[in-house]
Design an enzyme around this catalytic site. Structure first.
Site, PDB file in Angstrom:
ATOM      1  N   ASP A 165      52.921  15.801  16.034  1.00 22.50           N
ATOM      2  CA  ASP A 165      52.172  14.610  15.918  1.00 22.50           C
ATOM      3  C   ASP A 165      53.094  13.234  15.894  1.00 22.50           C
ATOM      4  O   ASP A 165      54.174  13.323  15.918  1.00 22.50           O
ATOM      5  CB  ASP A 165      51.513  14.725  14.403  1.00 22.50           C
ATOM      6  CG  ASP A 165      50.833  15.648  14.322  1.00 22.50           C
ATOM      7  OD1 ASP A 165      50.097  16.297  15.016  1.00 22.50           O
ATOM      8  OD2 ASP A 165      50.707  16.022  13.106  1.00 22.50           O
ATOM      9  N   LYS A 166      52.428  12.128  16.446  1.00 22.68           N
ATOM     10  CA  LYS A 166      52.964  10.916  16.835  1.00 22.68           C
ATOM     11  C   LYS A 166      54.199  10.692  15.425  1.00 22.68           C
ATOM     12  O   LYS A 166      55.362  10.156  15.908  1.00 22.68           O
ATOM     13  CB  LYS A 166      52.252   9.868  16.816  1.00 22.68           C
ATOM     14  CG  LYS A 166      52.676   8.493  17.118  1.00 22.68           C
ATOM     15  CD  LYS A 166      51.676   7.243  16.759  1.00 22.68           C
ATOM     16  CE  LYS A 166      52.379   5.893  17.284  1.00 22.68           C
ATOM     17  NZ  LYS A 166      51.377   4.754  17.083  1.00 22.68           N
TER      18      LYS A 166
END
Length: 324
Positions: free
Chosen positions: A140-141
């Site tokens: 995830d970012k």
């Protein structure tokens, strides 16, 4: 695309693969390509038997001629960008990277540039010819840590197989809200949230997902756990920890509002308020090298924000204990 750009091949079915399903035979004869890619070519007619289209389940016999004339998977059209990468290991088949929090892996709506893929295209232009620019799994970012990227078709197929067969080892560090009495596992299916489509959730018709966790360090109102995945669902650790009512500290999606525990020191209060991402780091990666034939392991050190967070949690725990 010119004819020269196509993937081509022609061979006869040997005796040891006679009377096998077509998709099984070509998987054995063309191991550098994934099964899903080969099945796609069969269904599209780009892979034929004796000049005729067949179904994946159709049988082949010794002497049948298999021909392939297929377009490579769509090449990426994203632009290379000179973005610094923390490369832990690199050879002609693999790139192992320590991804910082805040870096999006793949271009998408709202993030067409400034991503890990844009950086990879600048660092290793040859990944342009691989599916998804060689990216076989994501973080995830706002999750930091270790990732592997394929740099060759052989490596891409091998890494995808290891992920599907659950032989790639991935270990994470997480700081969760609340205290646990012991380790355990969460074996719950994950799919799209039934009403909030940007979120994932434990749902009856979701895909199987298994997360093992164990306690690494306890604090008065938080726990440092290590997690090991046996599947790779979107937001898996975040969803599973929230499911057992111990969401990741700082998680803006699954963590709910910040709740300050009783007796929190001013320093810890400030640290908790300032930590605005999920406290999750992919620390360790183990895989079987696709050409060297040996298992390899890499670790990525914690980023500074998690180091500071845990130091503050420890200091607050010490102060609370001494004042008790």
């Amino acid at each position: 695309m010119s004819q020269d750009d196509r993937i081509t091949g022609r061979f006869d079915v040997p005796p040891e693969h006679s009377d096998r399903r077509l998709d099984q035979a070509v998987a054995a004869l063309m191991p550098e390509h994934s099964r899903s890619r080969l099945q796609g070519w069969i269904k599209s007619g780009e892979l034929t038997v004796n000049g005729e289209r067949r179904k994946p389940r159709d049988r082949v016999i010794m002497g049948d001629t298999i021909e392939v004339s297929a377009e490579p998977e769509a090449r990426v059209s994203w632009e290379p960008e000179a973005i610094d990468l923390d490369v832990i290991y690199e050879d002609e088949h693999l790139i192992v990277i320590n991804k910082p929090a805040g870096l999006v892996v793949h271009p998408a709506a709202g993030h067409r540039d400034g991503t890990l893929v844009n950086a990879l295209l600048h660092h290793a232009p040859d990944v342009e010819n691989l599916p998804r620019a060689g990216v076989v799994h994501r973080l995830d970012k706002e999750t930091s840590g270790i990732m592997v990227v394929a740099r060759s078709l052989v490596a891409h197929t091998a890494l995808v197989d290891q992920l599907q067969n659950r032989t790639m080892g991935r270990e994470y560090d997480a700081i969760i809200n609340g205290t646990l009495t012991g380790g355990g596992m969460v074996d719950e299916p994950i799919g799209r949230h039934p009403t909030q489509r940007k979120r994932m959730a434990v749902v009856p018709d979701g895909k199987p997902a298994l997360t093992h966790y164990r306690i690494a360090e306890r604090f008065p109102a938080h726990t440092h756990v290590t997690c090991r995945l046996e599947s790779g669902r979107t937001h898996q650790i975040r969803v599973h920890m929230a499911h057992i009512r111990h969401p990741l500290l700082g998680d803006p999606v699954y963590g709910g509002r910040l709740k300050l525990p009783p007796g929190t020191t001013p320093e810890l209060t400030e640290a908790l308020r300032q930590f605005r991402r999920q406290a999750l780091h992919a620390r360790r990666l183990t895989l079987h090298h696709p050409t060297l034939g040996e298992d390899m392991t890499w670790e990525a050190p914690w980023p500074d924000d998690m180091v500071r967070l845990v130091e503050t949690l420890r200091l607050a725990a010490t102060e609370q204990a001494s004042g008790a």
